[in-house]
Write a protein that holds these residues in place. Structure first.
Motif, PDB file in Angstrom:
ATOM      1  N   GLU A 290       0.834  -1.202   0.000  1.00 42.70           N
ATOM      2  CA  GLU A 290       0.000   0.000   0.000  1.00 42.70           C
ATOM      3  C   GLU A 290       0.874   1.259   0.000  1.00 42.70           C
ATOM      4  O   GLU A 290       0.625   2.199  -0.758  1.00 42.70           O
ATOM      5  CB  GLU A 290      -0.907  -0.019   1.226  1.00 42.70           C
ATOM      6  CG  GLU A 290      -1.861   1.142   1.304  1.00 42.70           C
ATOM      7  CD  GLU A 290      -2.745   1.050   2.521  1.00 42.70           C
ATOM      8  OE1 GLU A 290      -2.637   1.926   3.396  1.00 42.70           O
ATOM      9  OE2 GLU A 290      -3.540   0.082   2.608  1.00 42.70           O
ATOM     10  N   GLU A 291       1.898   1.267   0.841  1.00 39.50           N
ATOM     11  CA  GLU A 291       2.798   2.428   0.904  1.00 39.50           C
ATOM     12  C   GLU A 291       3.619   2.563  -0.381  1.00 39.50           C
ATOM     13  O   GLU A 291       3.813   3.665  -0.886  1.00 39.50           O
ATOM     14  CB  GLU A 291       3.713   2.317   2.123  1.00 39.50           C
ATOM     15  CG  GLU A 291       2.956   2.468   3.415  1.00 39.50           C
ATOM     16  CD  GLU A 291       3.812   2.310   4.654  1.00 39.50           C
ATOM     17  OE1 GLU A 291       3.334   2.696   5.718  1.00 39.50           O
ATOM     18  OE2 GLU A 291       4.954   1.799   4.561  1.00 39.50           O
ATOM     19  N   LYS A 292       4.079   1.447  -0.929  1.00 38.79           N
ATOM     20  CA  LYS A 292       4.846   1.468  -2.180  1.00 38.79           C
ATOM     21  C   LYS A 292       3.994   2.026  -3.317  1.00 38.79           C
ATOM     22  O   LYS A 292       4.454   2.868  -4.092  1.00 38.79           O
ATOM     23  CB  LYS A 292       5.340   0.064  -2.522  1.00 38.79           C
ATOM     24  CG  LYS A 292       6.135  -0.016  -3.807  1.00 38.79           C
ATOM     25  CD  LYS A 292       6.488  -1.456  -4.132  1.00 38.79           C
ATOM     26  CE  LYS A 292       7.271  -1.590  -5.406  1.00 38.79           C
ATOM     27  NZ  LYS A 292       6.593  -1.123  -6.593  1.00 38.79           N
ATOM     28  N   LEU A 293       2.745   1.559  -3.411  1.00 37.01           N
ATOM     29  CA  LEU A 293       1.852   2.051  -4.458  1.00 37.01           C
ATOM     30  C   LEU A 293       1.569   3.539  -4.299  1.00 37.01           C
ATOM     31  O   LEU A 293       1.476   4.269  -5.289  1.00 37.01           O
ATOM     32  CB  LEU A 293       0.552   1.255  -4.464  1.00 37.01           C
ATOM     33  CG  LEU A 293       0.662  -0.168  -4.995  1.00 37.01           C
ATOM     34  CD1 LEU A 293      -0.657  -0.917  -4.805  1.00 37.01           C
ATOM     35  CD2 LEU A 293       1.069  -0.178  -6.452  1.00 37.01           C
ATOM     36  N   ARG A 294       1.453   4.000  -3.055  1.00 32.09           N
ATOM     37  CA  ARG A 294       1.229   5.425  -2.814  1.00 32.09           C
ATOM     38  C   ARG A 294       2.415   6.241  -3.330  1.00 32.09           C
ATOM     39  O   ARG A 294       2.247   7.252  -4.004  1.00 32.09           O
ATOM     40  CB  ARG A 294       1.006   5.679  -1.325  1.00 32.09           C
ATOM     41  CG  ARG A 294       0.482   7.055  -1.039  1.00 32.09           C
ATOM     42  CD  ARG A 294       0.130   7.311   0.414  1.00 32.09           C
ATOM     43  NE  ARG A 294      -0.401   6.154   1.102  1.00 32.09           N
ATOM     44  CZ  ARG A 294      -0.028   5.788   2.331  1.00 32.09           C
ATOM     45  NH1 ARG A 294       0.862   6.488   2.987  1.00 32.09           N
ATOM     46  NH2 ARG A 294      -0.552   4.742   2.908  1.00 32.09           N
ATOM     47  N   ILE A 295       3.633   5.769  -3.043  1.00 29.38           N
ATOM     48  CA  ILE A 295       4.840   6.452  -3.537  1.00 29.38           C
ATOM     49  C   ILE A 295       4.859   6.430  -5.060  1.00 29.38           C
ATOM     50  O   ILE A 295       5.065   7.460  -5.711  1.00 29.38           O
ATOM     51  CB  ILE A 295       6.114   5.779  -2.973  1.00 29.38           C
ATOM     52  CG1 ILE A 295       6.217   5.980  -1.468  1.00 29.38           C
ATOM     53  CG2 ILE A 295       7.366   6.323  -3.664  1.00 29.38           C
ATOM     54  CD1 ILE A 295       7.263   5.103  -0.803  1.00 29.38           C
TER      55      ILE A 295
ATOM     56  N   ASN B  58       2.463   6.096  -7.217  1.00 27.50           N
ATOM     57  CA  ASN B  58       1.418   6.927  -7.821  1.00 27.50           C
ATOM     58  C   ASN B  58       1.836   8.392  -7.889  1.00 27.50           C
ATOM     59  O   ASN B  58       1.609   9.066  -8.891  1.00 27.50           O
ATOM     60  CB  ASN B  58       0.104   6.784  -7.059  1.00 27.50           C
ATOM     61  CG  ASN B  58      -0.579   5.464  -7.328  1.00 27.50           C
ATOM     62  OD1 ASN B  58      -0.352   4.835  -8.354  1.00 27.50           O
ATOM     63  ND2 ASN B  58      -1.408   5.034  -6.402  1.00 27.50           N
ATOM     64  N   PHE B  59       2.456   8.889  -6.834  1.00 30.00           N
ATOM     65  CA  PHE B  59       2.912  10.280  -6.861  1.00 30.00           C
ATOM     66  C   PHE B  59       4.061  10.459  -7.858  1.00 30.00           C
ATOM     67  O   PHE B  59       4.111  11.452  -8.581  1.00 30.00           O
ATOM     68  CB  PHE B  59       3.341  10.753  -5.471  1.00 30.00           C
ATOM     69  CG  PHE B  59       2.179  11.134  -4.596  1.00 30.00           C
ATOM     70  CD1 PHE B  59       1.429  12.271  -4.873  1.00 30.00           C
ATOM     71  CD2 PHE B  59       1.829  10.364  -3.499  1.00 30.00           C
ATOM     72  CE1 PHE B  59       0.354  12.628  -4.073  1.00 30.00           C
ATOM     73  CE2 PHE B  59       0.755  10.709  -2.695  1.00 30.00           C
ATOM     74  CZ  PHE B  59       0.020  11.844  -2.984  1.00 30.00           C
TER      75      PHE B  59
ATOM     76  N   THR C 129       2.539  17.865  -1.349  1.00 27.82           N
ATOM     77  CA  THR C 129       1.858  16.859  -0.545  1.00 27.82           C
ATOM     78  C   THR C 129       2.848  16.249   0.440  1.00 27.82           C
ATOM     79  O   THR C 129       4.066  16.338   0.256  1.00 27.82           O
ATOM     80  CB  THR C 129       1.227  15.767  -1.433  1.00 27.82           C
ATOM     81  OG1 THR C 129       0.391  14.948  -0.618  1.00 27.82           O
ATOM     82  CG2 THR C 129       2.280  14.915  -2.117  1.00 27.82           C
TER      83      THR C 129
ATOM     84  N   VAL D  95       3.520  12.596   2.619  1.00 27.86           N
ATOM     85  CA  VAL D  95       3.170  11.181   2.720  1.00 27.86           C
ATOM     86  C   VAL D  95       3.907  10.596   3.920  1.00 27.86           C
ATOM     87  O   VAL D  95       5.109  10.834   4.090  1.00 27.86           O
ATOM     88  CB  VAL D  95       3.575  10.417   1.434  1.00 27.86           C
ATOM     89  CG1 VAL D  95       3.260   8.944   1.552  1.00 27.86           C
ATOM     90  CG2 VAL D  95       2.906  11.022   0.223  1.00 27.86           C
TER      91      VAL D  95
END
Length: 70
Positions: free
Chosen positions: A9-14, A16-17, A46, A48
């Motif tokens: 989840e954290e990897k995908l958030r990174i 995506n940005f 932003t 994170v």
């Protein structure tokens, strides 16, 4: 949630940005994780929060890659 799921989840958030052309401007580390400050070329900013150790390691690789491209 398992540790792997949280990491993904954290990897995908990174990711995506980064795909949206955000650049990492600052990273603040503490005992509970990393706070990542990102900025878009258009000026939008932003913040994170990264908590897992694996995602923090991944973040280091992203920072190194950005430094080598710039």
């Amino acid at each position: 949630m398992s540790a792997y799921e949280q990491y993904m989840e954290e990897k995908l958030r990174i990711d995506n940005f980064i795909e949206r052309r955000y650049k990492i401007k600052a990273v603040t580390e503490d005992l509970s994780g990393s706070t990542v400050h990102m900025e878009h070329p258009g000026g939008e900013q932003t913040v994170v929060q990264i908590l897992t150790a694996d995602a923090r390691k991944y973040l280091v690789n992203v920072v190194i890659k950005q430094m080598s491209v710039s």
